[in-house]
Design an enzyme around this catalytic site. Structure first.
Site, PDB file in Angstrom:
ATOM      1  N   GLY A  85      -9.549  -9.564 -22.508  1.00  0.00           N
ATOM      2  CA  GLY A  85      -9.301  -9.948 -23.902  1.00  0.00           C
ATOM      3  C   GLY A  85      -8.913  -8.758 -24.758  1.00  0.00           C
ATOM      4  O   GLY A  85      -9.428  -8.576 -25.864  1.00  0.00           O
ATOM      5  N   ARG A 140      -6.233  -8.607 -28.763  1.00  0.00           N
ATOM      6  CA  ARG A 140      -6.526  -8.822 -30.190  1.00  0.00           C
ATOM      7  C   ARG A 140      -7.955  -8.378 -30.490  1.00  0.00           C
ATOM      8  O   ARG A 140      -8.756  -8.159 -29.590  1.00  0.00           O
ATOM      9  CB  ARG A 140      -6.420 -10.313 -30.537  1.00  0.00           C
ATOM     10  N   ASP A 199      -6.197 -15.348 -16.738  1.00  0.00           N
ATOM     11  CA  ASP A 199      -7.150 -16.271 -17.354  1.00  0.00           C
ATOM     12  C   ASP A 199      -8.509 -16.013 -16.706  1.00  0.00           C
ATOM     13  O   ASP A 199      -8.685 -16.254 -15.512  1.00  0.00           O
ATOM     14  CB  ASP A 199      -6.692 -17.714 -17.110  1.00  0.00           C
ATOM     15  N   ASN A 237     -14.982  -8.504 -22.428  1.00  0.00           N
ATOM     16  CA  ASN A 237     -14.902  -8.785 -23.866  1.00  0.00           C
ATOM     17  C   ASN A 237     -14.357 -10.180 -24.174  1.00  0.00           C
ATOM     18  O   ASN A 237     -14.710 -10.762 -25.201  1.00  0.00           O
ATOM     19  CB  ASN A 237     -14.013  -7.711 -24.512  1.00  0.00           C
ATOM     20  N   TYR A 270     -22.021 -21.786 -27.770  1.00  0.00           N
ATOM     21  CA  TYR A 270     -21.751 -20.343 -27.871  1.00  0.00           C
ATOM     22  C   TYR A 270     -23.056 -19.544 -27.734  1.00  0.00           C
ATOM     23  O   TYR A 270     -23.107 -18.527 -27.025  1.00  0.00           O
ATOM     24  CB  TYR A 270     -21.075 -20.065 -29.213  1.00  0.00           C
ATOM     25  N   ALA A 323     -25.787 -20.410 -26.201  1.00  0.00           N
ATOM     26  CA  ALA A 323     -26.238 -20.467 -24.800  1.00  0.00           C
ATOM     27  C   ALA A 323     -25.432 -19.478 -23.960  1.00  0.00           C
ATOM     28  O   ALA A 323     -25.977 -18.792 -23.087  1.00  0.00           O
ATOM     29  CB  ALA A 323     -26.079 -21.885 -24.251  1.00  0.00           C
ATOM     30  N   ILE A 381     -17.787 -10.040 -37.366  1.00  0.00           N
ATOM     31  CA  ILE A 381     -16.761  -8.996 -37.355  1.00  0.00           C
ATOM     32  C   ILE A 381     -15.433  -9.610 -37.817  1.00  0.00           C
ATOM     33  O   ILE A 381     -15.110 -10.748 -37.446  1.00  0.00           O
ATOM     34  CB  ILE A 381     -16.602  -8.408 -35.929  1.00  0.00           C
TER      35      ILE A 381
HETATM   36  P1  NDP Z   1     -10.520 -12.831 -30.688  1.00  0.00           P
HETATM   37  O1  NDP Z   1     -10.481 -14.324 -30.783  1.00  0.00           O
HETATM   38  O2  NDP Z   1      -9.992 -12.023 -31.815  1.00  0.00           O
HETATM   39  O3  NDP Z   1      -9.775 -12.350 -29.327  1.00  0.00           O
HETATM   40  C1  NDP Z   1     -10.135 -12.963 -28.126  1.00  0.00           C
HETATM   41  C2  NDP Z   1      -9.477 -12.235 -26.978  1.00  0.00           C
HETATM   42  O4  NDP Z   1      -9.905 -12.842 -25.761  1.00  0.00           O
HETATM   43  C3  NDP Z   1      -7.962 -12.320 -26.983  1.00  0.00           C
HETATM   44  O5  NDP Z   1      -7.460 -11.116 -26.443  1.00  0.00           O
HETATM   45  C4  NDP Z   1      -7.674 -13.483 -26.024  1.00  0.00           C
HETATM   46  O6  NDP Z   1      -6.395 -13.414 -25.394  1.00  0.00           O
HETATM   47  C5  NDP Z   1      -8.788 -13.256 -25.007  1.00  0.00           C
HETATM   48  N1  NDP Z   1      -9.134 -14.445 -24.246  1.00  0.00           N
HETATM   49  C6  NDP Z   1      -9.661 -15.613 -24.704  1.00  0.00           C
HETATM   50  N2  NDP Z   1      -9.821 -16.475 -23.691  1.00  0.00           N
HETATM   51  C7  NDP Z   1      -9.392 -15.824 -22.566  1.00  0.00           C
HETATM   52  C8  NDP Z   1      -9.291 -16.180 -21.205  1.00  0.00           C
HETATM   53  N3  NDP Z   1      -9.647 -17.394 -20.745  1.00  0.00           N
HETATM   54  N4  NDP Z   1      -8.782 -15.274 -20.325  1.00  0.00           N
HETATM   55  C9  NDP Z   1      -8.391 -14.051 -20.752  1.00  0.00           C
HETATM   56  N5  NDP Z   1      -8.471 -13.648 -22.021  1.00  0.00           N
HETATM   57  C10 NDP Z   1      -8.959 -14.533 -22.921  1.00  0.00           C
HETATM   58  O7  NDP Z   1     -12.054 -12.466 -30.391  1.00  0.00           O
HETATM   59  P2  NDP Z   1     -12.963 -11.243 -30.929  1.00  0.00           P
HETATM   60  O8  NDP Z   1     -12.247  -9.980 -30.763  1.00  0.00           O
HETATM   61  O9  NDP Z   1     -13.490 -11.603 -32.253  1.00  0.00           O
HETATM   62  O10 NDP Z   1     -14.197 -11.331 -29.906  1.00  0.00           O
HETATM   63  C11 NDP Z   1     -14.304 -10.498 -28.759  1.00  0.00           C
HETATM   64  C12 NDP Z   1     -15.677 -10.685 -28.145  1.00  0.00           C
HETATM   65  O11 NDP Z   1     -16.684 -10.346 -29.111  1.00  0.00           O
HETATM   66  C13 NDP Z   1     -15.978 -12.114 -27.693  1.00  0.00           C
HETATM   67  O12 NDP Z   1     -16.718 -12.098 -26.492  1.00  0.00           O
HETATM   68  C14 NDP Z   1     -16.820 -12.670 -28.820  1.00  0.00           C
HETATM   69  O13 NDP Z   1     -17.653 -13.715 -28.397  1.00  0.00           O
HETATM   70  C15 NDP Z   1     -17.597 -11.434 -29.241  1.00  0.00           C
HETATM   71  N6  NDP Z   1     -18.104 -11.513 -30.613  1.00  0.00           N
HETATM   72  C16 NDP Z   1     -17.242 -11.592 -31.694  1.00  0.00           C
HETATM   73  C17 NDP Z   1     -17.749 -11.690 -32.979  1.00  0.00           C
HETATM   74  C18 NDP Z   1     -16.881 -11.779 -34.209  1.00  0.00           C
HETATM   75  O14 NDP Z   1     -17.421 -11.959 -35.322  1.00  0.00           O
HETATM   76  N7  NDP Z   1     -15.572 -11.635 -34.111  1.00  0.00           N
HETATM   77  C19 NDP Z   1     -19.206 -11.747 -33.216  1.00  0.00           C
HETATM   78  C20 NDP Z   1     -20.002 -11.660 -32.035  1.00  0.00           C
HETATM   79  C21 NDP Z   1     -19.456 -11.553 -30.788  1.00  0.00           C
HETATM   80  P3  NDP Z   1      -5.040 -14.012 -26.117  1.00  0.00           P
HETATM   81  O15 NDP Z   1      -4.680 -13.035 -27.206  1.00  0.00           O
HETATM   82  O16 NDP Z   1      -4.008 -14.030 -25.039  1.00  0.00           O
HETATM   83  O17 NDP Z   1      -5.398 -15.363 -26.641  1.00  0.00           O
END
Ligand code: NDP
Length: 252
Positions: free
Chosen positions: A16, A19, A67, A94, A159, A161, A192
């Site tokens: 991930g 972004r 994926d 991540n 989420y 869980a 965040i």
């Molecule tokens: P974003 O939604 O901004 O980005 C998610 C990223 O994960 C993207 O790069 C996306 O790829 C990738 N992704 C999603 N599903 C898949 C998949 N099946 N296979 C591969 N890549 C995947 O998320 P955040 O940066 O906000 O969150 C990052 C982590 O931090 C997560 O685990 C989230 O649960 C955790 N977190 C975030 C918080 C927040 O407030 N933002 C708070 C607490 C935890 P693509 O760009 O191609 O879609």
């Protein structure tokens, strides 16, 4: 004594990375000289932008469409990285998603997709990485958890869980891998400012902020800094921990 990251030349995988927090982690590790392979799901434009930004700053990053819910895709991608670089030093799990809904109304898809991505994805990527780290007798794994694993909001049963499972998995792997000198930790962000939290921030704004000790949302960079610490040579005696980067949200 100067701070020394020890990341120069390390081979890293970040899921991930296109972004949000993942992107900030990719850029931070690359700025310290790591060679960063990152996975994204579908947003190729965002992924290419990250690669360009890293290269323009003199770093090395490779974007791979994987994926994380597919164990076959993860195994093939990890194998290709292992063959190319002959080692894997760092894994940052991540990639994660939210599909909020009240439990009684929650669709099968909303449950399965969140668990398959946030938990299944970590198993799918970590399993093929471990043999490399075991033979090296070294490695760092950091899993992105969430404050929600400890203190969830309404409509977040799926989420919460998934992130509670990440905390447990982090501790279990720390025990299992310590004899091979592989350190496993988690970082648990609060709210965040990324695309993921946009809806929560739009809906709740001041009411949520007032419950955060520091009275503001966090930045992706602030979470990346914690990840950077845990994979650096500054954290050689840290394993099995969940580090909260939440402005004191959990304390409320
Ligand atoms: P974003 O939604 O901004 O980005 C998610 C990223 O994960 C993207 O790069 C996306 O790829 C990738 N992704 C999603 N599903 C898949 C998949 N099946 N296979 C591969 N890549 C995947 O998320 P955040 O940066 O906000 O969150 C990052 C982590 O931090 C997560 O685990 C989230 O649960 C955790 N977190 C975030 C918080 C927040 O407030 N933002 C708070 C607490 C935890 P693509 O760009 O191609 O879609």
């Amino acid at each position: 004594m100067a701070f020394e990251s020890g990341l120069s030349g390390k081979i890293a995988i970040v899921t991930g990375g296109s972004r949000g927090i993942g992107r900030a982690v990719v850029e931070l590790l690359a700025s310290q000289g790591a060679i960063v392979n990152f996975f994204y799901q579908g947003n190729a434009q965002a992924a290419n932008e990250v690669v360009e930004t890293v290269r323009a700053a003199g770093g090395q990053a490779v974007a791979i469409q994987v994926d994380v819910t597919s164990s076959a895709e993860c195994a093939a991608a990890v194998e290709a990285i292992g063959e190319r670089f002959e080692r894997i030093d760092i894994l940052v799990n991540n990639a994660g998603i939210v599909r909020d809904n009240l439990m009684a109304a929650m669709e099968d898809d909303e449950i399965n997709l969140v668990l398959n991505t946030n938990v299944g994805g970590v198993f799918n990527v970590t399993r093929p990485v471990i043999p490399y780290m075991m033979s090296q007798r070294a490695g760092r794994i950091v899993n992105l958890s969430s404050v929600a694993g400890n203190k969830a909001g309404r409509g977040q049963a799926n989420y919460a869980a998934s992130k509670g499972a990440i905390d447990a998995l982090t501790r279990a792997l720390a025990v299992e891998l310590a004899p091979r000198k592989i350190l496993v930790n988690a970082v648990a962000p609060g709210v965040i400012e990324t695309e993921m939290s946009q809806q929560v921030r739009d809906l709740a704004d001041d009411q949520v902020k007032s419950r955060i000790l520091l009275k503001r949302y966090g930045q992706a960079q602030e979470v990346a800094n914690a990840v950077g610490f845990l994979v650096s040579s500054m954290a050689e005696y840290v394993t099995g921990q969940v580090l909260y980067v939440d402005g004191g949200f959990k304390m409320d």
